[in-house]
Design a protein around this motif. Structure first.
Motif, PDB file in Angstrom:
ATOM      1  N   TYR A   1       0.834  -1.203   0.000  1.00 54.03           N
ATOM      2  CA  TYR A   1       0.000   0.000   0.000  1.00 54.03           C
ATOM      3  C   TYR A   1       0.873   1.260   0.000  1.00 54.03           C
ATOM      4  N   ALA A   2       1.862   1.291   0.876  1.00 51.66           N
ATOM      5  CA  ALA A   2       2.753   2.448   0.931  1.00 51.66           C
ATOM      6  C   ALA A   2       3.582   2.568  -0.343  1.00 51.66           C
ATOM      7  N   HIS A   3       4.017   1.428  -0.868  1.00 48.88           N
ATOM      8  CA  HIS A   3       4.818   1.447  -2.095  1.00 48.88           C
ATOM      9  C   HIS A   3       4.045   2.062  -3.250  1.00 48.88           C
ATOM     10  N   TYR A   4       2.731   1.863  -3.283  1.00 51.60           N
ATOM     11  CA  TYR A   4       1.927   2.423  -4.372  1.00 51.60           C
ATOM     12  C   TYR A   4       1.478   3.848  -4.078  1.00 51.60           C
ATOM     13  N   MET A   5       1.078   4.121  -2.830  1.00 52.45           N
ATOM     14  CA  MET A   5       0.441   5.396  -2.511  1.00 52.45           C
ATOM     15  C   MET A   5       1.437   6.549  -2.412  1.00 52.45           C
ATOM     16  N   ILE A   6       2.634   6.296  -1.919  1.00 59.89           N
ATOM     17  CA  ILE A   6       3.593   7.398  -1.742  1.00 59.89           C
ATOM     18  C   ILE A   6       3.940   8.062  -3.073  1.00 59.89           C
ATOM     19  N   PRO A   7       4.317   7.314  -4.134  1.00 56.07           N
ATOM     20  CA  PRO A   7       4.552   7.984  -5.432  1.00 56.07           C
ATOM     21  C   PRO A   7       3.285   8.618  -6.002  1.00 56.07           C
TER      22      PRO A   7
ATOM     23  N   ASP B   1       2.361   9.587  -9.712  1.00 55.94           N
ATOM     24  CA  ASP B   1       2.948   8.490 -10.479  1.00 55.94           C
ATOM     25  C   ASP B   1       2.078   7.249 -10.323  1.00 55.94           C
ATOM     26  N   LEU B   2       1.534   6.754 -11.426  1.00 53.11           N
ATOM     27  CA  LEU B   2       0.672   5.567 -11.399  1.00 53.11           C
ATOM     28  C   LEU B   2       1.458   4.269 -11.546  1.00 53.11           C
ATOM     29  N   GLY B   3       2.755   4.353 -11.578  1.00 53.71           N
ATOM     30  CA  GLY B   3       3.567   3.148 -11.663  1.00 53.71           C
ATOM     31  C   GLY B   3       3.724   2.654 -13.085  1.00 53.71           C
ATOM     32  N   GLN B   4       4.305   1.458 -13.201  1.00 52.30           N
ATOM     33  CA  GLN B   4       4.534   0.838 -14.504  1.00 52.30           C
ATOM     34  C   GLN B   4       3.632  -0.368 -14.676  1.00 52.30           C
TER      35      GLN B   4
END
Length: 339
Positions: free
Chosen positions: A97-103, A109-112
């Motif tokens: 959750y933190a790995h996704y929400m912080i960016p 940043d929606l990630g890759q």
């Protein structure tokens, strides 16, 4: 009005955070692992990058966390023992959750994508114009057919014109997109050859998808417009306008129509969001390169980040449009005030 907008914006942030949290939890709880599919050579790297070897939220249990399947280089989440209880993470910062929400919160940043390794935001941005054009054209079809049909039926209550118009509207509401789309393809594309059955090379290719998506909402708007007209046409100010000698056309256009379309305006926010979301089925039927097709492919491939990015996009559009509708309501009907 400014206080109302500010309160709604603050409330919208909490609504979106709740939606993202629930969507992330639901996608992570789905069976299978996206890194194990077509990634035999880089399974552990995919797992490490996306933190799939960590819990979604801090977990407290007496059973230690099991290693991730088919990953020899798996490193367990940090673990602290308090008697019989194992704390499987050292805190919120060591969770998915933190790995996704912080960016997301710091740089949007929606990630890759876990399938293509392209940025989710970049991929959605490339597909968004097709979905927006399809949604706007479908909305135009819905309003072009629905509003006049509803006004026509409302001004001729309990006549054959009213019954026939509402019958057609009921038929339109009852036919789902996945039935209407193939029927239009079979008749206009395969039999008559007027349009291509799939793909999008020019605006002509969007005609059949727009009709498919817009007809359902045209029927719904017709029913709402008829109901609004029946309610407003009996008001005292309408009788006064007629008593002053105004023509029926002037009474309807200058006085009755403004109140009759209020139910339609209230419906427009959810309707536009539903048009964009409903394009998922239509884009799949007509093989269009829009956001809906990305969502279907991401769901089939367990592409968590792409699914979440699509959910965030649709949720943001829905919240924004609902706020816009509330503001437009005060413009159309001065009696409405949020102060």
């Amino acid at each position: 009005m400014s206080r109302f907008i500010l309160k709604r914006l603050i409330g919208s942030v909490f609504v979106l955070l709740t939606i993202v949290t629930l969507a992330l939890w639901i996608t992570r709880m789905a069976p299978s692992n996206p890194c194990l599919k077509e990634r035999a050579t880089n399974t552990c790297g995919c797992i490490a990058v996306n933190k799939l070897d960590r819990p979604v939220f801090p977990v407290y249990t007496s059973v230690p966390l099991e290693p991730v399947e088919a990953c020899d280089a798996w490193e367990p989440a940090s673990e602290v023992t308090l008697g019989p209880i194992h704390i499987l993470t050292s805190g919120w910062g060591d969770t998915q959750y933190a790995h996704y929400m912080i960016p997301l919160l710091t740089s949007f940043d929606l990630g890759q994508s876990m399938k293509t390794d392209r940025g989710v935001g970049e991929t959605l941005w490339a597909a968004l114009p097709y979905t927006l054009q399809l949604g706007l054209q479908a909305l135009f079809v819905a309003l072009l057919i629905g509003v006049p049909a509803g006004l026509y039926a409302g001004l001729r209550q309990n006549t054959m014109a009213d019954y026939s118009t509402m019958t057609l509207a009921m038929i339109g509401v009852s036919i789902p997109n996945f039935v209407l789309g193939p029927l239009l393809i079979m008749f206009f594309a395969l039999d008559l050859g007027w349009f291509r059955p799939n793909g999008w090379d020019s605006w002509v290719d969007s005609v059949l998808p727009s009709i498919t998506l817009g007809l359902y909402y045209a029927a719904y708007i017709a029913r709402l417009t008829r109901g609004g007209m029946l309610e407003i046409i009996r008001k005292d100010f309408i009788r006064t306008a007629r008593a002053k000698g105004l023509t029926e056309h002037a009474v309807v256009v200058a006085h009755a129509m403004r109140g009759a379309i209020l139910p339609v305006v209230s419906y427009m926010g959810p309707a536009v969001a539903a048009l964009l979301a409903g394009s998922v089925v239509v884009e799949e039927i007509f093989n269009l390169p829009g956001v809906g097709k990305l969502f279907v492919r991401a769901a089939l491939n367990r592409d968590y980040n792409m699914v979440l990015g699509t959910v965030i996009l649709y949720s943001t559009v829905l919240v924004f449009l609902n706020l816009l509708v509330d503001i437009l309501y005060t413009v159309i009907d001065p009696r409405v005030s949020y102060d």
